[in-house]
Design an enzyme around this catalytic site. Sequence first.
Site, PDB file in Angstrom:
ATOM      1  N   TYR A 115      11.317   8.594  30.455  1.00  0.00           N
ATOM      2  CA  TYR A 115      10.775   9.949  30.264  1.00  0.00           C
ATOM      3  C   TYR A 115      11.852  10.889  29.733  1.00  0.00           C
ATOM      4  CZ  TYR A 115       8.393  14.368  31.415  1.00  0.00           C
ATOM      5  OH  TYR A 115       7.811  15.600  31.364  1.00  0.00           O
ATOM      6  N   PHE A 145      -2.951  18.388  33.984  1.00  0.00           N
ATOM      7  CA  PHE A 145      -2.735  19.577  34.815  1.00  0.00           C
ATOM      8  C   PHE A 145      -2.487  20.811  33.958  1.00  0.00           C
ATOM      9  CE2 PHE A 145       1.091  21.757  36.825  1.00  0.00           C
ATOM     10  CZ  PHE A 145       0.339  22.762  37.424  1.00  0.00           C
ATOM     11  N   TYR A 165      11.694  17.051  11.523  1.00  0.00           N
ATOM     12  CA  TYR A 165      10.502  17.406  10.744  1.00  0.00           C
ATOM     13  C   TYR A 165      10.556  18.856  10.282  1.00  0.00           C
ATOM     14  CZ  TYR A 165       7.627  13.201  11.013  1.00  0.00           C
ATOM     15  OH  TYR A 165       7.120  11.942  10.832  1.00  0.00           O
ATOM     16  N   ARG A 225       5.107  14.161  42.501  1.00  0.00           N
ATOM     17  CA  ARG A 225       6.084  15.239  42.534  1.00  0.00           C
ATOM     18  C   ARG A 225       6.006  15.962  43.875  1.00  0.00           C
ATOM     19  NH1 ARG A 225       5.143  17.279  36.343  1.00  0.00           N
ATOM     20  NH2 ARG A 225       3.068  16.414  36.777  1.00  0.00           N
TER      21      ARG A 225
END
Length: 313
Positions: free
Chosen positions: A146, A13, A160, A187
């Site tokens: 998630y 998306f 990093y 959603r």
Amino acid sequence: MPTTVLVTGGAGFLGSNLCERLLDRGYEVYCLDNFGSGQADNVAHLRDSDRFEVLDQDVRRPVGLPPVDQIYHLASRASPADFTEFPVRIALTNTTGTRHVLEHAVGCGARVVYASTSEVYGDPEVHPQPESYSGNVNIRGPRGCYDESKRFGETLTVAYGRKHDIDVRTARIFNSYGPRMRPDDGRVVPNFLTQAIRDDPLTVYGDGSQTRCFCYVDDMITGLVSLMETDGLAGEVVNLGSDDEMSIHELAELVVESCNTDSDIAYRELPEDDPSRRKPDLTKARELLDWETETPVREGIPPTAAYFQKAIQ
């Protein structure tokens, strides 16, 4: 030479809309996607450009990535509907996949925007949520695959940056919507629109008093590009989204009105760990990026509904 950009999750998306915007700016764009949740149709219209190339790869196991100037790391399933079916893939995309992206950035000296999420705040105890807030996340709950992997992805970007002196910026993306969302995304906006178009009852979880802020895709893409292209922001984390807060019940009523449907509203039990309130503190976005959203929900829902009307036929 044009700026070269790698967009992971580029057929998704946000990713496909971002690829389109970057091509419009004259950039050379590589779209990396394994089409697990990304859709080939989202980028079909871009394939005619000689500055666009699709890399059909999984960011968890990339092979032979091209040297680029910029990387937008958007790859990850983000739908709550996927958290139960694909928890391991999601967790590894946001950890192992992020490590591969950062290693590639070290190798070619690319600037990186890491797409984090408002989910790092969990069910927040601070409102609105500033970037300094560490969150209230249930790491063992159904959303943990998630939420927590995105949090660790942020940790990797900082590590990093410190170790290899690379320029990595983090966008904490709040609820976004618009054309090219999957109708089965899970959603609230695609759920409501799909139900309204079919004249089915709109499913509201709990009593509908929980709040969200909804950012139209064009505004979100502008924010992401601004975060990438504003100099002097190495290591920064910035909330991106709308701060126009509305209840889920109010959204349901707006969708019914916009779609001119006879759909009723059906109330269901609230899912585990569903946040009660979500609203970004956008002070940093305004100060660092000079960025504001321009599309009210009332204006963004109709073009999104028109896309869904065609997508579910």
